[in-house]
Design an enzyme around this catalytic site. Structure first.
Site, PDB file in Angstrom:
ATOM      1  N   LYS A 158     -19.500   2.304  -0.747  1.00  0.00           N
ATOM      2  CA  LYS A 158     -18.860   2.826   0.460  1.00  0.00           C
ATOM      3  C   LYS A 158     -18.575   4.316   0.285  1.00  0.00           C
ATOM      4  O   LYS A 158     -17.990   4.717  -0.720  1.00  0.00           O
ATOM      5  CB  LYS A 158     -17.566   2.066   0.739  1.00  0.00           C
ATOM      6  CG  LYS A 158     -17.776   0.607   1.135  1.00  0.00           C
ATOM      7  CD  LYS A 158     -16.500  -0.215   1.004  1.00  0.00           C
ATOM      8  CE  LYS A 158     -15.351   0.337   1.777  1.00  0.00           C
ATOM      9  NZ  LYS A 158     -14.105  -0.442   1.560  1.00  0.00           N
ATOM     10  N   LYS A 174     -11.440  -0.531  -5.462  1.00  0.00           N
ATOM     11  CA  LYS A 174     -10.897   0.796  -5.192  1.00  0.00           C
ATOM     12  C   LYS A 174      -9.628   0.990  -6.001  1.00  0.00           C
ATOM     13  O   LYS A 174      -9.067   0.037  -6.569  1.00  0.00           O
ATOM     14  CB  LYS A 174     -10.614   0.993  -3.704  1.00  0.00           C
ATOM     15  CG  LYS A 174      -9.471   0.152  -3.155  1.00  0.00           C
ATOM     16  CD  LYS A 174      -9.031   0.578  -1.758  1.00  0.00           C
ATOM     17  CE  LYS A 174     -10.165   0.667  -0.770  1.00  0.00           C
ATOM     18  NZ  LYS A 174      -9.674   0.912   0.613  1.00  0.00           N
TER      19      LYS A 174
END
Length: 396
Positions: free
Chosen positions: A86, A28
């Protein structure tokens, strides 16, 4: 067995996480929000670098809840070769449509939905996600710096979330500015993984680089899969959650006493008809003798946290009506004695609204073979409720 997920920014941090024996590498960009997405080239390079040593996940970004927008972005990330993608599900009337739009991708890559404790966690979405082929679900916090997971989600609701996700066949994870003291509080709920970023960055905060020592510290609180040489009867996840590491107990160190006093909760309790259908105040006093593992405790690896006792009482109370104070006391004692390091516990349960003073019960329970416990727990010692049946008249 609960796994450890570490959020990293790229190849360099992934190698630090791998050196710290992290179970899942999660990509991320923490500077771009709770689910800020890493660049596609960074994701590809990290997948190549990790080379199958651990599963790799990547977040899709903080996206609007528009089915076609989300589907296009997830397609791009899935094409990088990650094991998991995700996707944040922010509160929206379009959540079900977004889940449906991702069903074709869910047949090719494992999708994990991310819900947010500080925005409201909709349990009704769980069967929808499962019905559209999602592999898992996790709960996180959207506003970083606005509190940890347990600041926004009571322990009883965390317990219910994990149970509901598993009942729908979903892998389940917990995250949200988690710190070291949160680990022993969350492990007893048996999530499939716990996710970390800020706690791995030492004093730098979640946007700084992860620190190898901080990774090791968190990793030590979450036990790895037991090897074949270990006894299959011992739940090492539970042992670690209670502050125990195999071979670490030295009987010459003696015991410490931890306690929770004057802990008052509204409880549905009582055998009389007038006590049904509402709560009354109940006070809990709990004292536990705990085997020491070091002369100089320095972090959560060395202690049995009193937070576990309070969280456990809250979870027991949340199950619903209890007829007897004695039943409640036994449940609390069994909970505390789940710790292989606890050799004795005293529990007082006191109802405060049945007269001018308190009424209730006090019990003492000991591990059946406290001598054996000092040498190290056996498989039978590790089972909940392995205790003697003694009553005492006063707290120590």
């Amino acid at each position: 067995m609960t796994k450890m997920l570490a959020s990293v920014t790229g190849v360099e941090e992934a190698e630090i996480a791998l050196s710290g024996q992290v179970d899942i590498i999660d990509l991320k960009n923490p500077s771009a929000g709770a689910l800020g997405a890493a660049a596609l080239e960074t994701i590809r390079a990290t997948v190549v670098s990790v080379d199958g040593r651990r599963p790799v996940s990547a977040v899709a970004g903080d996206l609007p809840m528009q089915p076609e927008v989300i589907r296009a972005r997830v397609e791009e990330i899935a094409a990088t070769g990650v094991d998991y993608v995700k996707i944040g599900f922010f509160p929206s009337s379009e959540n079900a449509a977004c889940a449906a739009a991702l069903e074709p991708i869910a047949r090719r890559v494992k999708l994990v939905a991310v819900l947010f404790a500080d925005l409201g966690t909709d349990f009704a979405l769980l069967p929808v996600l499962a019905g559209h082929g999602f592999h898992g679900v996790m709960v996180d916090t959207a506003r970083k710096g606005g509190g940890r997971l347990l600041d926004h989600m009571a322990v009883a609701r965390v317990d219910a979330f994990v149970a509901a996700a598993k009942a729908n066949g979903l892998m389940v994870g917990l995250a949200g500015s988690l710190e070291a003291p949160d680990v022993p509080r969350l492990l007893p709920f048996a999530p499939d993984f716990l996710g970390f970023r800020g706690a791995l960055c030492a004093a730098a905060g979640r946007t700084g680089a992860i620190d190898a020592d901080a990774v090791v510290k968190i990793r030590a609180l979450i036990p790895e899969e037991a090897s074949a040489a270990r006894s299959a009867g011992v739940d090492y996840r539970l042992l670690a959650a209670r502050g125990y590491a195999p071979g670490s107990i030295d009987p010459t160190l003696g015991t410490d006493r931890i306690f929770v006093r004057d802990f008052v909760l509204p409880v549905e309790i009582g055998a009389y008809s007038f006590e049904h259908g509402h709560t009354q105040k109940v006070r809990f006093d709990v004292s536990a003798d705990v085997l020491r593992v070091t002369e100089r405790p320095e972090d959560m690896r060395h202690v049995v946290s009193y937070d576990i006792i309070m969280d456990g009482i809250r979870a027991i109370v949340a199950r619903g009506h209890v007829e007897l104070s004695e039943t409640l006391a036994e449940q609390v004692a069994a909970l505390v004695l789940e710790s292989p390091r606890v050799v004795r516990v005293v529990v007082r349960v006191e109802k405060l609204e049945l007269g001018p003073g308190g009424v209730g019960v006090e019990i003492e329970r000991k591990r059946a073979d406290s001598k054996a416990a000092r040498k190290g727990p056996s498989a039978s010692d590790a089972r909940p409720g392995r205790a003697g049946d003694e009553r005492k008249g006063a707290l120590p």
